[in-house]
Design a protein around this motif. Structure first.
Motif, PDB file in Angstrom:
ATOM      1  N   SER A 105       0.826  -1.200   0.000  1.00 37.87           N
ATOM      2  CA  SER A 105       0.000   0.000   0.000  1.00 37.87           C
ATOM      3  C   SER A 105       0.863   1.254   0.000  1.00 37.87           C
ATOM      4  N   LEU A 106       1.897   1.266   0.820  1.00 41.82           N
ATOM      5  CA  LEU A 106       2.787   2.433   0.881  1.00 41.82           C
ATOM      6  C   LEU A 106       3.557   2.602  -0.430  1.00 41.82           C
ATOM      7  N   ARG A 107       3.908   1.482  -1.077  1.00 41.52           N
ATOM      8  CA  ARG A 107       4.596   1.567  -2.368  1.00 41.52           C
ATOM      9  C   ARG A 107       3.685   2.201  -3.418  1.00 41.52           C
ATOM     10  N   ASP A 108       2.393   1.797  -3.393  1.00 35.85           N
ATOM     11  CA  ASP A 108       1.426   2.389  -4.324  1.00 35.85           C
ATOM     12  C   ASP A 108       1.299   3.889  -4.092  1.00 35.85           C
ATOM     13  N   LEU A 109       1.227   4.291  -2.816  1.00 35.80           N
ATOM     14  CA  LEU A 109       1.118   5.718  -2.509  1.00 35.80           C
ATOM     15  C   LEU A 109       2.370   6.470  -2.949  1.00 35.80           C
ATOM     16  N   TYR A 110       3.515   5.835  -2.785  1.00 38.43           N
ATOM     17  CA  TYR A 110       4.768   6.466  -3.210  1.00 38.43           C
ATOM     18  C   TYR A 110       4.756   6.708  -4.722  1.00 38.43           C
ATOM     19  N   GLN A 111       4.291   5.703  -5.478  1.00 37.15           N
ATOM     20  CA  GLN A 111       4.221   5.854  -6.930  1.00 37.15           C
ATOM     21  C   GLN A 111       3.205   6.920  -7.324  1.00 37.15           C
ATOM     22  N   LEU A 112       2.062   6.964  -6.618  1.00 35.24           N
ATOM     23  CA  LEU A 112       1.076   8.011  -6.885  1.00 35.24           C
ATOM     24  C   LEU A 112       1.658   9.391  -6.609  1.00 35.24           C
ATOM     25  N   ASP A 113       2.403   9.488  -5.517  1.00 31.45           N
ATOM     26  CA  ASP A 113       2.985  10.769  -5.135  1.00 31.45           C
ATOM     27  C   ASP A 113       3.892  11.292  -6.244  1.00 31.45           C
ATOM     28  N   HIS A 114       4.652  10.398  -6.863  1.00 31.81           N
ATOM     29  CA  HIS A 114       5.550  10.819  -7.945  1.00 31.81           C
ATOM     30  C   HIS A 114       4.783  11.067  -9.243  1.00 31.81           C
ATOM     31  N   LYS A 115       3.736  10.271  -9.479  1.00 31.99           N
ATOM     32  CA  LYS A 115       2.968  10.437 -10.719  1.00 31.99           C
ATOM     33  C   LYS A 115       2.271  11.794 -10.760  1.00 31.99           C
ATOM     34  N   TYR A 116       1.775  12.237  -9.592  1.00 31.28           N
ATOM     35  CA  TYR A 116       1.076  13.523  -9.517  1.00 31.28           C
ATOM     36  C   TYR A 116       1.877  14.478  -8.640  1.00 31.28           C
ATOM     37  N   GLU A 117       3.160  14.602  -8.929  1.00 28.99           N
ATOM     38  CA  GLU A 117       4.063  15.365  -8.065  1.00 28.99           C
ATOM     39  C   GLU A 117       3.781  16.872  -8.078  1.00 28.99           C
ATOM     40  N   SER A 118       3.023  17.347  -9.069  1.00 28.21           N
ATOM     41  CA  SER A 118       2.732  18.789  -9.113  1.00 28.21           C
ATOM     42  C   SER A 118       1.710  19.188  -8.049  1.00 28.21           C
ATOM     43  N   TYR A 119       1.014  18.220  -7.465  1.00 27.80           N
ATOM     44  CA  TYR A 119       0.007  18.523  -6.436  1.00 27.80           C
ATOM     45  C   TYR A 119       0.616  18.405  -5.043  1.00 27.80           C
ATOM     46  N   ASP A 120       0.131  19.243  -4.135  1.00 28.58           N
ATOM     47  CA  ASP A 120       0.521  19.172  -2.724  1.00 28.58           C
ATOM     48  C   ASP A 120      -0.326  18.095  -2.058  1.00 28.58           C
ATOM     49  N   LYS A 121       0.318  17.094  -1.459  1.00 23.53           N
ATOM     50  CA  LYS A 121      -0.418  15.936  -0.927  1.00 23.53           C
ATOM     51  C   LYS A 121      -0.006  15.624   0.504  1.00 23.53           C
ATOM     52  N   VAL A 122      -0.894  14.950   1.227  1.00 21.38           N
ATOM     53  CA  VAL A 122      -0.592  14.467   2.567  1.00 21.38           C
ATOM     54  C   VAL A 122      -1.196  13.072   2.717  1.00 21.38           C
ATOM     55  N   GLY A 123      -0.462  12.184   3.372  1.00 24.78           N
ATOM     56  CA  GLY A 123      -0.948  10.828   3.593  1.00 24.78           C
ATOM     57  C   GLY A 123      -1.860  10.756   4.803  1.00 24.78           C
ATOM     58  N   ALA A 124      -2.795   9.802   4.780  1.00 20.85           N
ATOM     59  CA  ALA A 124      -3.720   9.615   5.906  1.00 20.85           C
ATOM     60  C   ALA A 124      -4.121   8.154   5.977  1.00 20.85           C
ATOM     61  N   ARG A 125      -4.570   7.738   7.164  1.00 20.99           N
ATOM     62  CA  ARG A 125      -5.039   6.368   7.371  1.00 20.99           C
ATOM     63  C   ARG A 125      -6.554   6.338   7.515  1.00 20.99           C
ATOM     64  N   VAL A 126      -7.149   5.292   6.997  1.00 25.84           N
ATOM     65  CA  VAL A 126      -8.589   5.088   7.173  1.00 25.84           C
ATOM     66  C   VAL A 126      -8.833   4.576   8.590  1.00 25.84           C
ATOM     67  N   ILE A 127      -9.762   5.213   9.302  1.00 27.46           N
ATOM     68  CA  ILE A 127     -10.021   4.804  10.691  1.00 27.46           C
ATOM     69  C   ILE A 127     -11.415   4.213  10.894  1.00 27.46           C
ATOM     70  N   SER A 128     -12.328   4.421   9.934  1.00 31.65           N
ATOM     71  CA  SER A 128     -13.661   3.808  10.060  1.00 31.65           C
ATOM     72  C   SER A 128     -14.407   3.914   8.740  1.00 31.65           C
ATOM     73  N   ARG A 129     -15.411   3.022   8.590  1.00 38.34           N
ATOM     74  CA  ARG A 129     -16.324   3.089   7.446  1.00 38.34           C
ATOM     75  C   ARG A 129     -17.665   3.593   7.945  1.00 38.34           C
ATOM     76  N   GLU A 130     -18.294   4.435   7.168  1.00 39.73           N
ATOM     77  CA  GLU A 130     -19.513   5.099   7.623  1.00 39.73           C
ATOM     78  C   GLU A 130     -20.739   4.197   7.566  1.00 39.73           C
ATOM     79  N   ASP A 131     -20.854   3.365   6.527  1.00 36.80           N
ATOM     80  CA  ASP A 131     -22.095   2.613   6.323  1.00 36.80           C
ATOM     81  C   ASP A 131     -22.046   1.186   6.832  1.00 36.80           C
TER      82      ASP A 131
END
Length: 285
Positions: A105-131
Protein backbone atom coordinates in the motif's frame (compact mmCIF):
# COMPACT_ATOMS: atom_id res chain seq x y z
CA UNK A 1 -3.04 -37.70 30.99
CA UNK A 2 -6.52 -39.15 30.74
CA UNK A 3 -8.27 -40.35 33.93
CA UNK A 4 -8.39 -44.04 32.85
CA UNK A 5 -4.64 -44.02 32.03
CA UNK A 6 -3.90 -42.49 35.45
CA UNK A 7 -5.94 -45.19 37.27
CA UNK A 8 -4.22 -47.95 35.28
CA UNK A 9 -0.85 -46.45 36.12
CA UNK A 10 -1.70 -46.36 39.86
CA UNK A 11 -2.92 -49.99 39.87
CA UNK A 12 0.27 -51.15 38.15
CA UNK A 13 2.41 -49.41 40.73
CA UNK A 14 0.47 -51.00 43.62
CA UNK A 15 0.72 -54.49 42.11
CA UNK A 16 4.46 -54.10 41.60
CA UNK A 17 4.84 -52.93 45.20
CA UNK A 18 3.01 -55.95 46.70
CA UNK A 19 4.87 -58.42 44.50
CA UNK A 20 8.18 -56.86 45.47
CA UNK A 21 7.19 -57.04 49.13
CA UNK A 22 6.27 -60.71 48.74
CA UNK A 23 9.63 -61.46 47.12
CA UNK A 24 11.45 -59.75 49.96
CA UNK A 25 9.54 -61.84 52.51
CA UNK A 26 10.35 -65.05 50.66
CA UNK A 27 14.04 -64.12 50.48
CA UNK A 28 14.10 -63.45 54.24
CA UNK A 29 12.39 -66.78 54.94
CA UNK A 30 14.88 -68.59 52.74
CA UNK A 31 17.70 -67.31 54.92
CA UNK A 32 15.84 -67.82 58.21
CA UNK A 33 14.85 -71.42 57.52
CA UNK A 34 17.25 -74.22 56.78
CA UNK A 35 16.45 -75.69 53.38
CA UNK A 36 19.58 -77.78 53.32
CA UNK A 37 17.56 -80.91 53.94
CA UNK A 38 16.73 -82.44 50.64
CA UNK A 39 12.91 -82.81 51.02
CA UNK A 40 12.51 -79.20 52.09
CA UNK A 41 14.84 -78.04 49.37
CA UNK A 42 12.82 -79.90 46.78
CA UNK A 43 9.57 -78.45 48.12
CA UNK A 44 11.02 -74.97 48.13
CA UNK A 45 12.25 -75.41 44.58
CA UNK A 46 8.87 -76.77 43.48
CA UNK A 47 7.00 -73.85 45.03
CA UNK A 48 9.39 -70.97 44.57
CA UNK A 49 10.71 -71.60 41.06
CA UNK A 50 7.36 -71.21 39.23
CA UNK A 51 6.51 -68.32 41.54
CA UNK A 52 9.78 -66.62 40.73
CA UNK A 53 9.21 -67.17 37.00
CA UNK A 54 5.74 -65.61 37.30
CA UNK A 55 7.10 -62.72 39.30
CA UNK A 56 9.72 -62.10 36.63
CA UNK A 57 7.06 -62.13 33.90
CA UNK A 58 4.79 -59.77 35.85
CA UNK A 59 7.73 -57.51 36.62
CA UNK A 60 8.67 -57.38 32.94
CA UNK A 61 5.06 -56.61 31.99
CA UNK A 62 4.84 -53.85 34.59
CA UNK A 63 8.19 -52.42 33.47
CA UNK A 64 6.91 -52.31 29.90
CA UNK A 65 3.74 -50.59 31.05
CA UNK A 66 5.69 -48.00 32.97
CA UNK A 67 7.95 -47.37 29.97
CA UNK A 68 4.81 -46.95 27.84
CA UNK A 69 3.34 -44.39 30.23
CA UNK A 70 6.64 -42.52 30.46
CA UNK A 71 6.92 -42.46 26.66
CA UNK A 72 3.32 -41.28 26.44
CA UNK A 73 4.06 -38.45 28.87
CA UNK A 74 7.12 -37.48 26.80
CA UNK A 75 5.00 -37.47 23.62
CA UNK A 76 2.37 -35.27 25.25
CA UNK A 77 5.04 -32.81 26.38
CA UNK A 78 6.67 -32.76 22.93
CA UNK A 79 3.28 -32.32 21.27
CA UNK A 80 2.50 -29.33 23.50
CA UNK A 81 5.91 -27.86 22.70
CA UNK A 82 5.40 -28.34 18.95
CA UNK A 83 1.89 -26.84 19.14
CA UNK A 84 3.30 -23.79 20.92
CA UNK A 85 5.87 -23.39 18.12
CA UNK A 86 3.13 -23.76 15.47
CA UNK A 87 1.05 -21.07 17.21
CA UNK A 88 4.08 -18.79 17.39
CA UNK A 89 4.87 -19.30 13.69
CA UNK A 90 1.21 -18.70 12.76
CA UNK A 91 1.21 -15.36 14.60
CA UNK A 92 4.53 -14.42 13.00
CA UNK A 93 3.26 -15.37 9.52
CA UNK A 94 0.11 -13.27 10.02
CA UNK A 95 2.24 -10.34 11.08
CA UNK A 96 4.47 -10.75 8.01
CA UNK A 97 1.42 -10.86 5.70
CA UNK A 98 0.08 -7.67 7.28
CA UNK A 99 3.49 -6.00 6.96
CA UNK A 100 3.66 -7.02 3.29
CA UNK A 101 0.18 -5.63 2.61
CA UNK A 102 1.10 -2.35 4.30
CA UNK A 103 4.36 -2.23 2.33
CA UNK A 104 2.47 -2.74 -0.94
CA UNK A 105 0.00 0.00 0.00
CA UNK A 106 2.79 2.43 0.88
CA UNK A 107 4.60 1.57 -2.37
CA UNK A 108 1.43 2.39 -4.32
CA UNK A 109 1.12 5.72 -2.51
CA UNK A 110 4.77 6.47 -3.21
CA UNK A 111 4.22 5.85 -6.93
CA UNK A 112 1.08 8.01 -6.88
CA UNK A 113 2.98 10.77 -5.14
CA UNK A 114 5.55 10.82 -7.95
CA UNK A 115 2.97 10.44 -10.72
CA UNK A 116 1.08 13.52 -9.52
CA UNK A 117 4.06 15.36 -8.06
CA UNK A 118 2.73 18.79 -9.11
CA UNK A 119 0.01 18.52 -6.44
CA UNK A 120 0.52 19.17 -2.72
CA UNK A 121 -0.42 15.94 -0.93
CA UNK A 122 -0.59 14.47 2.57
CA UNK A 123 -0.95 10.83 3.59
CA UNK A 124 -3.72 9.61 5.91
CA UNK A 125 -5.04 6.37 7.37
CA UNK A 126 -8.59 5.09 7.17
CA UNK A 127 -10.02 4.80 10.69
CA UNK A 128 -13.66 3.81 10.06
CA UNK A 129 -16.32 3.09 7.45
CA UNK A 130 -19.51 5.10 7.62
CA UNK A 131 -22.10 2.61 6.32
CA UNK A 132 -20.78 -0.62 7.84
CA UNK A 133 -20.77 -2.40 4.47
CA UNK A 134 -17.92 -4.41 2.97
CA UNK A 135 -17.14 -1.58 0.58
CA UNK A 136 -15.46 1.74 1.25
CA UNK A 137 -18.20 3.92 -0.21
CA UNK A 138 -17.92 6.51 2.57
CA UNK A 139 -15.22 6.41 5.24
CA UNK A 140 -13.28 8.51 7.75
CA UNK A 141 -9.56 9.30 7.72
CA UNK A 142 -7.30 10.47 10.57
CA UNK A 143 -6.35 13.90 9.16
CA UNK A 144 -8.35 17.15 9.19
CA UNK A 145 -8.13 20.92 9.27
CA UNK A 146 -5.09 20.72 11.54
CA UNK A 147 -3.31 19.12 8.56
CA UNK A 148 -4.62 21.61 6.01
CA UNK A 149 -7.54 19.51 4.74
CA UNK A 150 -10.80 21.00 3.49
CA UNK A 151 -14.09 19.96 1.88
CA UNK A 152 -13.86 19.07 -1.85
CA UNK A 153 -10.22 18.00 -1.70
CA UNK A 154 -9.54 14.97 -3.93
CA UNK A 155 -8.47 11.65 -2.39
CA UNK A 156 -6.34 8.95 -4.05
CA UNK A 157 -5.18 5.42 -3.25
CA UNK A 158 -3.95 2.36 -5.11
CA UNK A 159 -3.40 3.57 -8.66
CA UNK A 160 -5.80 6.48 -8.87
CA UNK A 161 -8.90 8.34 -7.71
CA UNK A 162 -10.80 7.22 -4.61
CA UNK A 163 -13.20 10.13 -4.07
CA UNK A 164 -13.59 13.52 -2.46
CA UNK A 165 -13.78 14.98 1.06
CA UNK A 166 -17.35 15.87 2.03
CA UNK A 167 -16.90 16.83 5.69
CA UNK A 168 -13.91 17.73 7.85
CA UNK A 169 -12.99 18.31 11.49
CA UNK A 170 -9.76 19.21 13.31
CA UNK A 171 -8.27 15.70 13.12
CA UNK A 172 -10.65 13.77 10.86
CA UNK A 173 -12.33 13.97 7.47
CA UNK A 174 -15.13 12.09 5.71
CA UNK A 175 -14.48 10.79 2.19
CA UNK A 176 -17.19 9.87 -0.34
CA UNK A 177 -15.79 7.42 -2.87
CA UNK A 178 -16.68 7.33 -6.56
CA UNK A 179 -18.63 4.07 -6.06
CA UNK A 180 -21.12 5.72 -3.68
CA UNK A 181 -24.67 6.02 -5.03
CA UNK A 182 -24.51 9.82 -4.63
CA UNK A 183 -21.22 10.21 -6.49
CA UNK A 184 -20.89 11.71 -9.99
CA UNK A 185 -17.50 12.48 -11.51
CA UNK A 186 -17.01 14.44 -14.70
CA UNK A 187 -14.49 12.41 -16.71
CA UNK A 188 -12.98 12.03 -20.15
CA UNK A 189 -11.58 9.24 -22.30
CA UNK A 190 -7.81 9.63 -22.48
CA UNK A 191 -7.49 8.39 -26.07
CA UNK A 192 -10.30 10.56 -27.54
CA UNK A 193 -10.74 13.39 -24.99
CA UNK A 194 -14.53 12.81 -25.19
CA UNK A 195 -16.35 13.64 -21.94
CA UNK A 196 -18.62 11.42 -19.86
CA UNK A 197 -19.95 10.93 -16.33
CA UNK A 198 -18.76 8.22 -13.92
CA UNK A 199 -21.84 7.50 -11.79
CA UNK A 200 -21.56 5.61 -8.52
CA UNK A 201 -23.75 2.52 -8.11
CA UNK A 202 -23.05 0.17 -5.20
CA UNK A 203 -25.19 -2.56 -6.75
CA UNK A 204 -22.54 -3.00 -9.45
CA UNK A 205 -19.38 -3.01 -7.38
CA UNK A 206 -19.59 -6.72 -6.53
CA UNK A 207 -18.98 -7.29 -10.25
CA UNK A 208 -16.04 -4.87 -10.21
CA UNK A 209 -17.87 -2.27 -12.29
CA UNK A 210 -18.65 1.43 -12.13
CA UNK A 211 -21.20 2.96 -14.47
CA UNK A 212 -20.10 5.20 -17.38
CA UNK A 213 -22.89 7.37 -18.82
CA UNK A 214 -23.49 10.31 -21.19
CA UNK A 215 -20.36 9.73 -23.23
CA UNK A 216 -20.20 12.28 -26.07
CA UNK A 217 -18.53 10.11 -28.69
CA UNK A 218 -20.12 10.94 -32.08
CA UNK A 219 -17.59 8.87 -34.01
CA UNK A 220 -17.76 5.90 -31.57
CA UNK A 221 -14.00 5.84 -31.12
CA UNK A 222 -13.99 4.90 -27.43
CA UNK A 223 -13.39 1.19 -26.86
CA UNK A 224 -12.77 -1.34 -24.13
CA UNK A 225 -9.38 -0.84 -22.50
CA UNK A 226 -9.28 2.94 -22.91
CA UNK A 227 -8.20 5.00 -19.89
CA UNK A 228 -10.80 7.13 -18.09
CA UNK A 229 -9.47 10.25 -16.33
CA UNK A 230 -10.96 13.15 -14.41
CA UNK A 231 -11.76 15.92 -16.90
CA UNK A 232 -10.81 19.56 -17.20
CA UNK A 233 -14.46 20.67 -16.96
CA UNK A 234 -15.12 19.10 -13.55
CA UNK A 235 -16.00 21.71 -10.95
CA UNK A 236 -14.50 19.72 -8.01
CA UNK A 237 -12.12 17.07 -9.33
CA UNK A 238 -8.64 18.02 -10.47
CA UNK A 239 -7.86 17.03 -14.08
CA UNK A 240 -5.91 14.01 -15.26
CA UNK A 241 -6.38 11.65 -12.31
CA UNK A 242 -6.80 8.03 -13.43
CA UNK A 243 -10.20 6.55 -12.54
CA UNK A 244 -10.20 3.26 -14.42
CA UNK A 245 -10.48 1.53 -17.79
CA UNK A 246 -13.49 0.97 -20.04
CA UNK A 247 -14.69 -2.62 -19.73
CA UNK A 248 -17.93 -2.37 -21.77
CA UNK A 249 -19.30 0.31 -24.10
CA UNK A 250 -22.39 0.67 -26.30
CA UNK A 251 -24.59 3.23 -28.03
CA UNK A 252 -27.64 4.60 -26.17
CA UNK A 253 -31.17 4.38 -27.53
CA UNK A 254 -31.07 8.07 -28.52
CA UNK A 255 -28.12 7.37 -30.86
CA UNK A 256 -26.49 10.53 -29.51
CA UNK A 257 -24.55 9.29 -26.50
CA UNK A 258 -22.88 6.08 -25.36
CA UNK A 259 -22.90 4.26 -22.03
CA UNK A 260 -21.12 1.33 -20.44
CA UNK A 261 -18.93 0.36 -17.52
CA UNK A 262 -15.40 0.89 -16.30
CA UNK A 263 -13.14 -1.22 -14.09
CA UNK A 264 -11.82 1.10 -11.34
CA UNK A 265 -8.10 1.05 -10.56
CA UNK A 266 -8.75 1.23 -6.80
CA UNK A 267 -9.72 -1.81 -4.74
CA UNK A 268 -12.66 -0.34 -2.80
CA UNK A 269 -12.82 -3.37 -0.53
CA UNK A 270 -9.36 -2.83 0.90
CA UNK A 271 -8.37 0.80 1.49
CA UNK A 272 -6.07 1.40 4.46
CA UNK A 273 -3.99 4.45 3.50
CA UNK A 274 -4.81 7.32 1.16
CA UNK A 275 -3.25 10.46 -0.29
CA UNK A 276 -5.21 13.69 -0.01
CA UNK A 277 -4.45 16.39 -2.58
CA UNK A 278 -4.46 19.69 -0.70
CA UNK A 279 -5.08 21.72 -3.86
CA UNK A 280 -8.70 22.67 -4.50
CA UNK A 281 -10.03 22.83 -8.04
CA UNK A 282 -10.92 26.52 -7.66
CA UNK A 283 -7.28 27.35 -6.88
CA UNK A 284 -6.14 25.51 -9.99
CA UNK A 285 -8.34 27.51 -12.36
Amino acid sequence: MKKNDLQEHTKSKLLLFFLSLFCCIMIILSFALDFSESPLKDVAGFVLTPLQRGINQVGGWLSGKMDYFEDNLDLVAKNEELQAKVDELTVENTRLVQDQEELNSLRDLYQLDHKYESYDKVGARVISREDGSNWYSTFTIDKGTNDGLAVDMNVMAGSGLVGIITDVGPNWATVRSIIDDYSNVSAEISETSDTCIIAGDLSLIDDGKVRLVKLNDPESKAKAGDEVLTSQISDKFLPGILIGYISEIGTDANNLTRSGYISPVVDFKDIKEVLVIRNLKQSKE
